[in-house]
Motif scaffolding. Sequence first.
Motif, short mmCIF file in Angstrom:
data_model
loop_
_atom_site.label_atom_id
_atom_site.label_comp_id
_atom_site.label_asym_id
_atom_site.label_seq_id
_atom_site.Cartn_x
_atom_site.Cartn_y
_atom_site.Cartn_z
N THR A 295 0.83 -1.21 0.00
CA THR A 295 0.00 0.00 0.00
C THR A 295 0.86 1.26 0.00
O THR A 295 0.44 2.29 -0.49
CB THR A 295 -0.92 0.01 1.23
OG1 THR A 295 -0.13 -0.20 2.40
CG2 THR A 295 -1.96 -1.09 1.14
N THR A 296 2.04 1.14 0.56
CA THR A 296 2.94 2.28 0.60
C THR A 296 4.33 1.87 0.17
O THR A 296 4.81 0.80 0.56
CB THR A 296 3.02 2.87 2.03
OG1 THR A 296 1.70 3.14 2.50
CG2 THR A 296 3.83 4.17 2.04
N SER B 200 5.74 -1.55 2.16
CA SER B 200 5.06 -2.11 3.32
C SER B 200 3.59 -2.31 2.99
O SER B 200 3.04 -1.66 2.10
CB SER B 200 5.21 -1.21 4.54
OG SER B 200 4.69 0.06 4.28
N GLY B 201 2.99 -3.24 3.69
CA GLY B 201 1.63 -3.62 3.36
C GLY B 201 0.62 -3.10 4.35
O GLY B 201 0.20 -1.94 4.34
N GLU B 202 0.26 -3.92 5.27
CA GLU B 202 -0.79 -3.56 6.20
C GLU B 202 -0.30 -2.54 7.22
O GLU B 202 0.89 -2.31 7.37
CB GLU B 202 -1.28 -4.81 6.92
CG GLU B 202 -1.90 -5.84 5.98
CD GLU B 202 -2.23 -7.13 6.70
OE1 GLU B 202 -2.80 -8.02 6.04
OE2 GLU B 202 -1.93 -7.25 7.89
N VAL B 203 -1.25 -1.97 7.93
CA VAL B 203 -0.94 -0.98 8.95
C VAL B 203 0.03 -1.56 9.97
O VAL B 203 -0.14 -2.66 10.46
CB VAL B 203 -2.24 -0.54 9.68
CG1 VAL B 203 -1.90 0.38 10.85
CG2 VAL B 203 -3.16 0.15 8.72
N GLY B 204 1.08 -0.82 10.24
CA GLY B 204 2.07 -1.26 11.22
C GLY B 204 3.03 -2.30 10.72
O GLY B 204 3.84 -2.82 11.47
N ASP B 205 2.95 -2.62 9.45
CA ASP B 205 3.82 -3.65 8.90
C ASP B 205 5.24 -3.13 8.73
O ASP B 205 5.47 -1.93 8.62
CB ASP B 205 3.26 -4.10 7.55
CG ASP B 205 3.75 -5.47 7.17
OD1 ASP B 205 3.38 -5.96 6.10
OD2 ASP B 205 4.54 -6.06 7.94
N THR B 206 6.15 -4.06 8.70
CA THR B 206 7.56 -3.72 8.51
C THR B 206 7.80 -3.27 7.07
O THR B 206 7.13 -3.72 6.15
CB THR B 206 8.42 -4.94 8.83
OG1 THR B 206 8.18 -5.31 10.18
CG2 THR B 206 9.89 -4.67 8.62
N GLN B 207 8.76 -2.38 6.90
CA GLN B 207 9.19 -2.02 5.55
C GLN B 207 10.23 -3.03 5.09
O GLN B 207 11.19 -3.30 5.81
CB GLN B 207 9.82 -0.61 5.54
CG GLN B 207 8.81 0.50 5.65
CD GLN B 207 9.47 1.86 5.47
OE1 GLN B 207 10.44 2.01 4.73
NE2 GLN B 207 8.94 2.85 6.17
N TYR B 208 10.01 -3.55 3.90
CA TYR B 208 10.97 -4.47 3.29
C TYR B 208 11.64 -3.77 2.12
O TYR B 208 10.98 -3.13 1.31
CB TYR B 208 10.27 -5.75 2.85
CG TYR B 208 9.75 -6.54 4.02
CD1 TYR B 208 8.44 -6.40 4.46
CD2 TYR B 208 10.59 -7.40 4.73
CE1 TYR B 208 7.97 -7.08 5.56
CE2 TYR B 208 10.12 -8.10 5.82
CZ TYR B 208 8.81 -7.94 6.23
OH TYR B 208 8.37 -8.63 7.32
#
Lengths: 115, 119
Positions: free
Chosen positions: A31-32, A97-105
């Motif tokens: 998403t971001t 990063s995907g869902e809220v609070g997810d780690t950035q890869y």
Amino acid sequence: GAVVSQHPSRVICKSGTSVKIECRSLDFQATTMFWYRQFPKQSLMLMATSNEGSKATYEQGVEKDKFLINHASLTLSTLTVTSAHPEDSSFYICSASGEVGDTQYFGPGTRLTVL
Amino acid sequence: AQKITQTQPGMFVQEKEAVTLDCTYDTSDPSYGLFWYKQPSSGEMIFLIYQGSYDQQNATEGRYSLNFQKARKSANLVISASQLGDSAMYFCAMREGRRYGGSQGNLIFGKGTKLSVKP
């Protein structure tokens, strides 16, 4: 873990040309996406943040007309360095990063050299 | 003022020994996340470990553990039983809640610590 790819891994171009760097999330929907620049022996500096389907948000001092970011889908973001100059030579890294609070890869990075 | 401070530009550790990499942070946001990434000479950023500001217990991932001391605003990374492959740059990073209207804020990185593992 989540996989992010970047292409190309290395590019050398002449001054004045434009270079496009692709960032893809391979096994999740991002998403971001974030674009960073890293100069030798320095830390990562955020350039811009992009959300799918909307305009990117640029950090202060980053020229949005020079560094064009497109986040057209949930798995692809592109950074285009327009009219590149030698001072644009750097290591460019994207993250997703995907869902809220997810780690950035992070992607593996693209080393840009402008002659 | 720096948001993330890594005071050790370089560290040496003997193979098989433990090493602690320091990180202090500064934020007034009650909700934040702390991350450690490893960057080998190839350049890729490898996620190691995450600690949320509301997590009661210190995070652990294999040989990596995060010594989270909230009152001191420190989030030191401990690597146990160092291996030669651990030689790399290590970056501490913080995410402060939601900043850009998206699902999460961006990461703020420290300047990094170069770890060298000696055989």
